[in-house]
Write an enzyme that holds these catalytic residues in place. Structure first.
Site, PDB file in Angstrom:
ATOM      1  N   CYS A 109       0.737  -1.220  -0.052  1.00 31.50           N
ATOM      2  CA  CYS A 109      -0.158   0.072   0.045  1.00 31.50           C
ATOM      3  C   CYS A 109       0.779   1.365  -0.007  1.00 31.50           C
ATOM      4  CB  CYS A 109      -0.876   0.124   1.100  1.00 31.50           C
ATOM      5  SG  CYS A 109      -0.346  -0.128   2.920  1.00 31.50           S
ATOM      6  N   HIS A 281      -1.855   1.175   7.260  1.00 33.60           N
ATOM      7  CA  HIS A 281      -2.296   1.156   5.802  1.00 33.60           C
ATOM      8  C   HIS A 281      -1.876   2.453   5.262  1.00 33.60           C
ATOM      9  CE1 HIS A 281      -4.314   0.011   2.292  1.00 33.60           C
ATOM     10  NE2 HIS A 281      -5.160   0.525   2.332  1.00 33.60           N
ATOM     11  N   ASN A 301      -8.673   4.051  -1.840  1.00 31.40           N
ATOM     12  CA  ASN A 301      -8.057   2.813  -1.326  1.00 31.40           C
ATOM     13  C   ASN A 301      -7.339   2.010  -2.704  1.00 31.40           C
ATOM     14  OD1 ASN A 301      -7.202   0.934   0.347  1.00 31.40           O
ATOM     15  ND2 ASN A 301      -9.142   0.059   1.092  1.00 31.40           N
TER      16      ASN A 301
END
EC number: 3.4.22.-
Length: 335
Positions: A109, A281, A301
């Site tokens: 990520c 994240h 995301n």
């Protein structure tokens, strides 16, 4: 008045945080939906909680900025900041801003958010002349000081890598765009008419660093394809500083702590309500707004379009929810 509203939100959200109560995913769904009305929880059909854990990184990578990191300061009159802002409509011709990627079962990520936000910023800074997708895999596999690849990495170091070594182009596994597309296939989900195979039991390993273009149909040399940054920095922790940075240069990368309930986010303005801490994240903040009086950040995301609000989510703004306002980074591209 603005500060009274934020104080009230802090009090309300603090009262909601009751971790470790529900023992099953079904119980988390029921608990979240019965205890608050800011957002709706729903167990995703195409991604399991175990898969999500593999897509996260260690929480050490979410730590607030250290003293050795330059922090940019914007001189701005807060009264001039718009009530709403969306990079997708502000710069509609930049193809990367609307792009939702799929990191698959790898804690990449930090590399995705860096490549995505950098892609946006190159387009914005060049007035659309550099309108491309930069490779998450290039920084994921080749930045040796960034961290541990699929186990996580430091977002600020990805931006420093952009300055020192540059990012080549590269899009998703499916599109095979640019010099170095992502080599880890989506797994365990159906996207459109395509159903991908099951995910590896232990998640994906970090791809090996290859100093050449891996797309055989791409005709530009790896070194010639590199795009470089001129600066890398942290953004001040105040909401207005983050907003000013987005207005000036485009979307930013941010990191936050993920809890079990976030996995079930379906729609609304997320605030941590229950569940265990799962990891860290990194994501891309595109803008902000309000929903029935609740201020939020608009966030992209990298779990494909099936999750959340077509790949996006909104999270409460102004309370440093899950640490998201204290770990924002970015940089200025060379164009």
């Amino acid at each position: 008045m603005k500060y009274l509203i934020l104080a009230a939100l802090v009090a309300v959200t603090a009262g909601l945080v009751i971790p470790l109560v529900p023992k099953t995913q079904e119980a988390i769904t029921e608990y979240v939906n019965s205890k608050q009305s800011l957002w709706k929880a729903e167990i995703p059909k195409d991604i399991t909680i175990e898969q999500v854990k593999k897509r996260l990184m260690r929480t050490e990578f979410v730590a607030p900025h250290t003293p050795d990191v330059e922090v940019v300061k914007h001189d701005i009159n807060e009264d001039t900041i718009p009530a709403t802002f969306d990079a997708r409509t502000q710069w509609p011709n930049c193809m990367s801003i609307n792009n939702i990627r799929d990191q698959s079962d790898c804690g990449s990520c930090w590399a995705f958010a860096a490549a995505e936000a950098a892609s946006d910023r190159f387009c914005i800074a060049s007035n659309g002349a550099v309108n491309t997708l930069l490779s998450a895999e290039d920084v994921l596999s080749c930045c040796s000081n960034c961290g541990y690849g699929c186990e996580g990495g430091y977002p600020i170091n990805a931006w420093k890598y952009l300055v020192k070594s540059g990012f080549c182009t590269g899009g998703s596994y499916e599109a095979q765009f640019g010099c170095k597309p992502y080599s880890l296939a989506p797994c365990g989900e159906t996207v459109g008419n395509v159903t991908w195979p099951s995910c590896p039991d232990d998640g994906y390993d970090t791809p090996a660093c290859v100093n050449k273009c891996t797309n055989k149909n791409y005709n530009v040399a790896y070194t010639a394809d590199k795009h470089f940054g001129s600066t890398a920095y942290a953004v001040g922790k105040k909401v207005s500083q983050i907003q000013a940075e987005i207005i000036a240069h485009g979307p930013v990368e941010a990191a936050f702590t993920v809890y079990e309930d976030f996995y079930q986010y379906k729609t609304g303005v997320y605030v941590h309500t229950t569940g265990q801490e799962l990891g860290g994240h990194a994501i891309r903040i595109l803008g902000w707004g309000t929903d029935n009086g609740t201020p939020y950040w608009l966030v992209a995301n990298s779990w494909n379009v099936n999750w959340g609000e077509n790949g996006y989510f909104r999270i409460i703004r102004g309370t440093n929810e899950c640490g998201i306002e204290h770990a924002v980074v970015g940089g200025v591209p060379k164009v």
